[in-house]
Design a protein around this motif. Structure first.
Motif, PDB file in Angstrom:
ATOM      1  N   ILE A  31       0.889  -1.163   0.000  1.00 34.16           N
ATOM      2  CA  ILE A  31       0.000   0.000   0.000  1.00 34.16           C
ATOM      3  C   ILE A  31       0.928   1.214   0.000  1.00 34.16           C
ATOM      4  O   ILE A  31       1.749   1.379   0.917  1.00 34.16           O
ATOM      5  CB  ILE A  31      -0.916   0.029   1.242  1.00 34.16           C
ATOM      6  CG1 ILE A  31      -1.839  -1.202   1.259  1.00 34.16           C
ATOM      7  CG2 ILE A  31      -1.752   1.316   1.254  1.00 34.16           C
ATOM      8  CD1 ILE A  31      -2.745  -1.278   2.491  1.00 34.16           C
ATOM      9  N   PRO A  32       0.886   2.061  -1.030  1.00 28.21           N
ATOM     10  CA  PRO A  32       1.799   3.205  -1.084  1.00 28.21           C
ATOM     11  C   PRO A  32       1.765   4.020   0.209  1.00 28.21           C
ATOM     12  O   PRO A  32       0.697   4.236   0.783  1.00 28.21           O
ATOM     13  CB  PRO A  32       1.264   4.017  -2.269  1.00 28.21           C
ATOM     14  CG  PRO A  32       0.659   2.982  -3.166  1.00 28.21           C
ATOM     15  CD  PRO A  32       0.021   1.988  -2.223  1.00 28.21           C
ATOM     16  N   CYS A  46       0.772  11.899   5.447  1.00 27.38           N
ATOM     17  CA  CYS A  46       1.011  12.038   4.004  1.00 27.38           C
ATOM     18  C   CYS A  46      -0.233  11.691   3.182  1.00 27.38           C
ATOM     19  O   CYS A  46      -0.347  12.124   2.042  1.00 27.38           O
ATOM     20  CB  CYS A  46       2.201  11.191   3.559  1.00 27.38           C
ATOM     21  SG  CYS A  46       1.886   9.405   3.438  1.00 27.38           S
ATOM     22  N   ARG A  47      -1.120  10.904   3.719  1.00 25.43           N
ATOM     23  CA  ARG A  47      -2.397  10.497   3.106  1.00 25.43           C
ATOM     24  C   ARG A  47      -2.225   9.635   1.855  1.00 25.43           C
ATOM     25  O   ARG A  47      -3.196   9.355   1.152  1.00 25.43           O
ATOM     26  CB  ARG A  47      -3.291  11.704   2.765  1.00 25.43           C
ATOM     27  CG  ARG A  47      -3.473  12.688   3.879  1.00 25.43           C
ATOM     28  CD  ARG A  47      -3.872  12.066   5.195  1.00 25.43           C
ATOM     29  NE  ARG A  47      -5.249  11.588   5.262  1.00 25.43           N
ATOM     30  CZ  ARG A  47      -5.747  10.951   6.314  1.00 25.43           C
ATOM     31  NH1 ARG A  47      -4.983  10.690   7.361  1.00 25.43           N
ATOM     32  NH2 ARG A  47      -6.997  10.542   6.322  1.00 25.43           N
ATOM     33  N   LEU A  48      -0.995   9.249   1.584  1.00 24.41           N
ATOM     34  CA  LEU A  48      -0.753   8.444   0.391  1.00 24.41           C
ATOM     35  C   LEU A  48      -1.339   7.041   0.537  1.00 24.41           C
ATOM     36  O   LEU A  48      -1.637   6.370  -0.437  1.00 24.41           O
ATOM     37  CB  LEU A  48       0.768   8.347   0.184  1.00 24.41           C
ATOM     38  CG  LEU A  48       1.242   8.212  -1.242  1.00 24.41           C
ATOM     39  CD1 LEU A  48       0.810   9.412  -2.057  1.00 24.41           C
ATOM     40  CD2 LEU A  48       2.751   8.079  -1.271  1.00 24.41           C
ATOM     41  N   CYS A  49      -1.490   6.607   1.792  1.00 25.22           N
ATOM     42  CA  CYS A  49      -1.947   5.237   2.046  1.00 25.22           C
ATOM     43  C   CYS A  49      -3.464   5.136   2.079  1.00 25.22           C
ATOM     44  O   CYS A  49      -3.995   4.098   2.466  1.00 25.22           O
ATOM     45  CB  CYS A  49      -1.371   4.738   3.365  1.00 25.22           C
ATOM     46  SG  CYS A  49      -2.105   5.555   4.795  1.00 25.22           S
ATOM     47  N   CYS A  50      -4.167   6.213   1.706  1.00 28.08           N
ATOM     48  CA  CYS A  50      -5.641   6.160   1.760  1.00 28.08           C
ATOM     49  C   CYS A  50      -6.160   5.041   0.859  1.00 28.08           C
ATOM     50  O   CYS A  50      -5.756   4.914  -0.293  1.00 28.08           O
ATOM     51  CB  CYS A  50      -6.238   7.505   1.358  1.00 28.08           C
ATOM     52  SG  CYS A  50      -6.224   8.663   2.736  1.00 28.08           S
ATOM     53  N   VAL A  51      -7.021   4.237   1.434  1.00 24.06           N
ATOM     54  CA  VAL A  51      -7.672   3.135   0.726  1.00 24.06           C
ATOM     55  C   VAL A  51      -9.172   3.284   0.936  1.00 24.06           C
ATOM     56  O   VAL A  51      -9.606   4.145   1.718  1.00 24.06           O
ATOM     57  CB  VAL A  51      -7.199   1.764   1.277  1.00 24.06           C
ATOM     58  CG1 VAL A  51      -5.728   1.510   0.970  1.00 24.06           C
ATOM     59  CG2 VAL A  51      -7.448   1.664   2.793  1.00 24.06           C
ATOM     60  N   GLU A  77      -9.033   4.939  -9.450  1.00 23.91           N
ATOM     61  CA  GLU A  77      -9.370   6.172  -8.726  1.00 23.91           C
ATOM     62  C   GLU A  77      -8.326   6.488  -7.641  1.00 23.91           C
ATOM     63  O   GLU A  77      -7.858   7.626  -7.521  1.00 23.91           O
ATOM     64  CB  GLU A  77     -10.748   6.008  -8.094  1.00 23.91           C
ATOM     65  CG  GLU A  77     -11.335   7.297  -7.599  1.00 23.91           C
ATOM     66  CD  GLU A  77     -12.658   7.059  -6.860  1.00 23.91           C
ATOM     67  OE1 GLU A  77     -13.119   5.902  -6.808  1.00 23.91           O
ATOM     68  OE2 GLU A  77     -13.187   8.044  -6.342  1.00 23.91           O
ATOM     69  N   LEU A  78      -7.959   5.471  -6.869  1.00 20.62           N
ATOM     70  CA  LEU A  78      -6.981   5.699  -5.792  1.00 20.62           C
ATOM     71  C   LEU A  78      -5.595   6.034  -6.354  1.00 20.62           C
ATOM     72  O   LEU A  78      -4.882   6.888  -5.817  1.00 20.62           O
ATOM     73  CB  LEU A  78      -6.895   4.471  -4.881  1.00 20.62           C
ATOM     74  CG  LEU A  78      -8.086   4.292  -3.943  1.00 20.62           C
ATOM     75  CD1 LEU A  78      -8.079   2.912  -3.293  1.00 20.62           C
ATOM     76  CD2 LEU A  78      -8.101   5.387  -2.868  1.00 20.62           C
ATOM     77  N   THR A  79      -5.229   5.389  -7.444  1.00 18.21           N
ATOM     78  CA  THR A  79      -3.923   5.696  -8.046  1.00 18.21           C
ATOM     79  C   THR A  79      -3.904   7.127  -8.569  1.00 18.21           C
ATOM     80  O   THR A  79      -2.912   7.844  -8.409  1.00 18.21           O
ATOM     81  CB  THR A  79      -3.605   4.689  -9.176  1.00 18.21           C
ATOM     82  OG1 THR A  79      -3.615   3.379  -8.618  1.00 18.21           O
ATOM     83  CG2 THR A  79      -2.232   4.946  -9.788  1.00 18.21           C
ATOM     84  N   GLY A 116       2.732   5.843 -11.506  1.00 18.86           N
ATOM     85  CA  GLY A 116       2.691   6.266 -12.906  1.00 18.86           C
ATOM     86  C   GLY A 116       2.857   7.758 -13.104  1.00 18.86           C
ATOM     87  O   GLY A 116       2.381   8.308 -14.093  1.00 18.86           O
ATOM     88  N   MET A 117       3.516   8.436 -12.159  1.00 15.21           N
ATOM     89  CA  MET A 117       3.775   9.868 -12.336  1.00 15.21           C
ATOM     90  C   MET A 117       4.997  10.040 -13.223  1.00 15.21           C
ATOM     91  O   MET A 117       6.107   9.716 -12.834  1.00 15.21           O
ATOM     92  CB  MET A 117       4.018  10.543 -10.978  1.00 15.21           C
ATOM     93  CG  MET A 117       4.153  12.037 -11.136  1.00 15.21           C
ATOM     94  SD  MET A 117       4.756  12.832  -9.641  1.00 15.21           S
ATOM     95  CE  MET A 117       5.742  14.127 -10.390  1.00 15.21           C
ATOM     96  N   LEU A 118       4.776  10.531 -14.416  1.00 18.24           N
ATOM     97  CA  LEU A 118       5.879  10.653 -15.373  1.00 18.24           C
ATOM     98  C   LEU A 118       6.258  12.095 -15.650  1.00 18.24           C
ATOM     99  O   LEU A 118       7.329  12.372 -16.171  1.00 18.24           O
ATOM    100  CB  LEU A 118       5.490   9.963 -16.689  1.00 18.24           C
ATOM    101  CG  LEU A 118       5.222   8.457 -16.562  1.00 18.24           C
ATOM    102  CD1 LEU A 118       4.710   7.887 -17.871  1.00 18.24           C
ATOM    103  CD2 LEU A 118       6.472   7.718 -16.115  1.00 18.24           C
ATOM    104  N   ALA A 119       5.386  13.037 -15.311  1.00 15.00           N
ATOM    105  CA  ALA A 119       5.677  14.452 -15.600  1.00 15.00           C
ATOM    106  C   ALA A 119       4.989  15.313 -14.558  1.00 15.00           C
ATOM    107  O   ALA A 119       3.983  14.914 -13.974  1.00 15.00           O
ATOM    108  CB  ALA A 119       5.168  14.804 -16.989  1.00 15.00           C
TER     109      ALA A 119
END
Ligand code: SF4
Ligand code: FES
Length: 239
Positions: A31-32, A46-51, A77-79, A116-119
């Motif tokens: 889980i990120p 950080c809220r990155l782990c929100c599921v 949606e979460l990604t 998938g953050m590329l830019a």
């Protein structure tokens, strides 16, 4: 009460008192996350782990697992939501990945790739921040600090030194060193501290060891973070 939860349809056992994140980590389900470390009290910042748990959006690191709970983690949606959070983190500080000594072993960079953050998408703030090179063995590059408070917790709860704290609020929040001068060199911080090996990004870095492991051969160069987990849980930043 022990039991099972479902994460993306996979049955995951948990013990009483464990959070969704604890159960996922034990089952090697990624889980990120950025501000979580199992050795320290969850922070939930950080809220990155929100599921999505039983239809509600919750932070996996602070939400207790409950028997029968159905958790969605890797959804489109979460990604997308996580990518937005990451893009905001990148513009709030000065993260120059190609020139950073932590590249390839940085959790922020690795999670961004995972999502998938590329830019970039937002205009960079380019905040004016300093570098503290006053300590003989470590530097702090405040440009890269993401305010996860892991060094604060490690120094306070493990090292019993409380070298760090967070001052200010909102956009003015920043990491401070608890000495009269505010300089790391005037603190009791030392290489043996847990806080010296906890930073998920390149904000606290050892001196004298730059590029010991060449870029291209570091932890996340070899395998994605979803497979290898946190660099700083493995005792070394780039092994
Ligand atoms: Fe987190 Fe590193 Fe900043 Fe400390 S210096 S708050 S560990 S990002
Ligand atoms: Fe849960 Fe940061 S890891 S809020």
């Amino acid at each position: 009460m022990n039991g099972n939860i479902l994460i993306d349809g996979v049955t995951v056992p948990f013990n009483e008192g464990q959070s969704i994140m604890d159960a996922a980590l034990a089952a090697r389900i990624y889980i990120p996350h950025l501000c979580h470390h199992p050795a320290f009290k969850p922070h939930g910042s950080c809220r990155l782990c929100c599921v999505t748990a039983n239809g509600r959006s919750v932070a996996a690191c602070t939400t207790p697992a409950v028997d029968g709970m159905e958790v969605d983690n890797e959804t489109h949606e979460l990604t997308t939501q996580r990518r937005l959070l990451l893009k905001m983190l990148f513009v709030e500080g000065n993260h120059v990945c190609p020139a950073c000594e932590k590249s390839g072993a940085c959790q922020l960079q690795a999670v961004a790739y995972h999502c998938g953050m590329l830019a970039p998408e937002f205009v960079h703030f380019y905040p004016k921040r300093s570098v503290d090179a006053s300590h003989p063995d470590f530097i702090i590059d405040f440009n890269r600090c993401i305010l996860c408070e892991l060094c604060v917790r490690a120094s306070r709860d493990h090292d019993r030194k409380s070298v760090f704290s967070i001052s200010g609020r909102g956009i003015d929040a920043h990491l401070t060193v608890n000495t009269r001068s505010g300089r790391l060199g005037d603190s009791t911080f030392s290489a043996g501290d847990r806080a010296a090996r906890i930073c998920p990004v390149g904000a606290i870095l050892p001196k004298h060891h730059g590029y010991d492991t060449p870029i291209g051969q570091r932890l996340y160069d070899r395998a994605p973070i979803s497979e290898v987990g946190d660099a700083n849980r493995q005792g070394s930043d780039d092994e």
